[in-house]
Design a protein around this motif. Sequence first.
Motif, PDB file in Angstrom:
ATOM      1  N   SER A  22       0.836  -1.196   0.000  1.00  0.00           N
ATOM      2  CA  SER A  22       0.000   0.000   0.000  1.00  0.00           C
ATOM      3  C   SER A  22       0.870   1.246   0.000  1.00  0.00           C
ATOM      4  N   VAL A  29      -1.620  -2.620   5.666  1.00  0.00           N
ATOM      5  CA  VAL A  29      -1.957  -3.990   5.285  1.00  0.00           C
ATOM      6  C   VAL A  29      -0.923  -4.962   5.849  1.00  0.00           C
ATOM      7  N   ALA A  40      -6.050  -8.832   4.117  1.00  0.00           N
ATOM      8  CA  ALA A  40      -4.768  -8.232   4.502  1.00  0.00           C
ATOM      9  C   ALA A  40      -4.992  -6.919   5.224  1.00  0.00           C
ATOM     10  N   PHE A  41      -6.006  -6.185   4.802  1.00  0.00           N
ATOM     11  CA  PHE A  41      -6.330  -4.911   5.451  1.00  0.00           C
ATOM     12  C   PHE A  41      -6.901  -5.141   6.853  1.00  0.00           C
TER      13      PHE A  41
END
Length: 205
Positions: A22, A29, A40-41
Amino acid sequence: MKKTIICSIPMKENVDPVLYTSDDKFLSVADKKVRYPICAFLENNMKPEDELKVLILVKKDRYGHYSRNTELFKQELAEANSEIGAAVEYTVIDTDFDEARSVHERLMGRIVDGLSTGSHIFADITYGPKDLPIVIFTALNFAEKFLECTVDNIVYGQASFVDGKAVDTKICDMVPLYCLGSITNTIRCTEPEKARSMLKSLLSL
């Protein structure tokens, strides 16, 4: 915190796990390979006291790939939540892979019915047919106006492809794109050129 997660499921047979990065300092993330960017976030943004209501949007492909992909999403979110322990409730919203108006309206209604009043909303629009982001954005606008909800993030997994493999993968936040509709709704003008000028002024702020 009461959170509503919206994630569209792909109809393709194979979705390879990839490492998403990101460029947005506000979009943290996890450093691990995932099939679904939202996982992932969420791994970096969930808390033990959170109550997650997860709306899984499914377009039913004729080969049944959606069924396996739905289970893979649940597994991946469970792994992201394994050390956090947030409460998670799943609702699958399935509709036919059809562009009929009735299908869009049914999907819109079911998403709105699944949204909890006063919740913070996080959506993943990476996968699915082209109609889904439009329907999701419309539902989110309704949620903000009438359900006292807050749209926190709309994540999208951007990728280039080389020999069929995803490369240069990163997570982007599409909230600014979602907000474009709100910008145009603020303009009150009957003269076309003046309206264009007002729009450009608002976009430059």
